[in-house]
Design a protein around this motif. Structure first.
Motif, PDB file in Angstrom:
ATOM      1  N   GLU A 310       0.828  -1.200   0.000  1.00 38.89           N
ATOM      2  CA  GLU A 310       0.000   0.000   0.000  1.00 38.89           C
ATOM      3  C   GLU A 310       0.865   1.254   0.000  1.00 38.89           C
ATOM      4  O   GLU A 310       0.585   2.224  -0.729  1.00 38.89           O
ATOM      5  N   VAL A 311       1.922   1.265   0.815  1.00 40.35           N
ATOM      6  CA  VAL A 311       2.835   2.405   0.849  1.00 40.35           C
ATOM      7  C   VAL A 311       3.485   2.608  -0.521  1.00 40.35           C
ATOM      8  O   VAL A 311       3.565   3.737  -1.025  1.00 40.35           O
ATOM      9  N   CYS A 312       3.949   1.536  -1.126  1.00 37.90           N
ATOM     10  CA  CYS A 312       4.626   1.644  -2.418  1.00 37.90           C
ATOM     11  C   CYS A 312       3.678   2.173  -3.497  1.00 37.90           C
ATOM     12  O   CYS A 312       4.057   3.024  -4.312  1.00 37.90           O
ATOM     13  N   GLN A 313       2.453   1.686  -3.499  1.00 35.49           N
ATOM     14  CA  GLN A 313       1.481   2.182  -4.464  1.00 35.49           C
ATOM     15  C   GLN A 313       1.194   3.663  -4.236  1.00 35.49           C
ATOM     16  O   GLN A 313       1.097   4.448  -5.184  1.00 35.49           O
ATOM     17  N   TYR A 314       1.064   4.048  -2.972  1.00 35.33           N
ATOM     18  CA  TYR A 314       0.817   5.445  -2.631  1.00 35.33           C
ATOM     19  C   TYR A 314       1.949   6.330  -3.141  1.00 35.33           C
ATOM     20  O   TYR A 314       1.707   7.401  -3.738  1.00 35.33           O
TER      21      TYR A 314
END
Length: 321
Positions: A310-314
């Protein structure tokens, strides 16, 4: 003696239940009963001989501060340097302001760099109780300023620097944003916060619901806070506890991750709501079945892998504008 299992135990998934059992075996006492030195010896991670996520470029840095220098570690995604200066996440590890090292956040920072394409710079700020508030925050403020100023030499785009952290590191990340806003300085482009410790009231329901949760309970929360600020700290200081800020308007967009079984959960989610109310874009996710500290354990918890994704996508979406 009442040997009944706490009600929250049924909320943990199988992985978290197993890890909670291991923690209870490894720690002879709760963290607040061990004291700083013994807690560090038992909890702080040793350097990994063979990291799971391999990167072409990992560099040790020495970052100047007002009191000397701190160590930092720069992680660059494979091939990122060939594209010129790129976006960067400044990461601040957790540990209640007392524990934590660069090594403890190493695999997490590698995973974020590899998955997002962002450079990650992890900072090793001074710890309490040897260095009380505002020492850690001053280190983070000075390091962030130096990184922005030194961006061309480090392959960093100064217009695309985000800040993030878990637990105490989340506190420092939010305080850094508040400080820069008040000074009129350029703000980070985003805040990436995992169960940030943003309040010093210890009154929301999760503090009683999960008072004896694995690793971090209510007694640990209060003990860590006293180590950081000192027993006589009057409270109400927004740079120590960002929930005390009169307004959060104008702060950077935020991604906030919380754990279901965590005394800090309600404080962090209340902070997310305050950001929304003050017009700050916020994405907030509560990860079920896990307890405080799960986010950095990317080789242990499936939920940690999902949170890192989720962090990487954000971050990828942020860099695309």
């Amino acid at each position: 003696m009442n040997d009944a299992a706490p009600a929250w135990r049924n909320l943990l998934d199988d992985q978290a239940t197993a890890v909670a059992g291991l923690i209870s075996q490894l720690l002879p006492k709760r963290l607040h009963e061990l004291g700083p030195e013994q807690a560090r010896a038992l909890v702080n991670s040793a350097p990994s001989a063979e990291p799971i996520t391999r990167l072409d470029h990992v560099e040790q840095l020495t970052v100047p501060t007002r009191t000397g220098a701190i160590a930092a570690r720069l992680y660059r995604a494979d091939g990122a340097g060939s594209r010129g200066p790129g976006p960067t996440l400044v990461y601040l590890h957790g540990g209640g302001f007392v524990l934590g090292t660069l090594d403890g956040a190493d695999e997490l920072c590698r995973a974020i760099a590899a998955g997002s394409g962002w450079t990650v710079v992890s900072l090793e700020y001074r710890l309490a109780p040897e260095n009380k508030y505002p020492a850690a925050l001053e280190d983070c403020i000075d390091a962030y300023t130096w990184l922005a100023r030194s961006a061309p030499d480090l392959g960093i785009d100064p217009a695309q620097i985000a800040v993030g952290g878990d637990s105490a590191g989340g506190n420092l990340a939010t305080a850094l944003c508040l400080y820069r806003r008040e000074k009129g300085d350029t703000l980070p482009v985003a805040q990436v916060l995992a169960y940030p410790a943003v309040d010093d009231g210890f009154t929301r329901p999760s503090w009683s619901d999960f008072a004896d949760a694995p690793l971090l309970g209510a007694a640990e929360g209060r003990w860590f806070w006293e180590q950081y600020t000192g027993a006589g700290h009057p409270g109400g200081d927004p740079l120590a506890a960002p929930m005390h800020a009169e307004s959060l308007r104008g702060l950077p967009p935020a991604l906030i991750i919380t754990a279901e079984v965590d005394p800090i959960r309600d404080d962090a989610e209340a902070y997310a709501q305050r950001l929304r109310e003050d017009g700050v874009p916020v994405s907030s996710t509560r990860y079920r079945g896990v307890f405080h500290g799960f986010f950095t354990e990317v080789t242990v918890f499936a939920q940690a892998k999902h949170a890192v994704e989720e962090v990487c996508q954000y971050l990828r979406e942020l860099s695309r504008g």
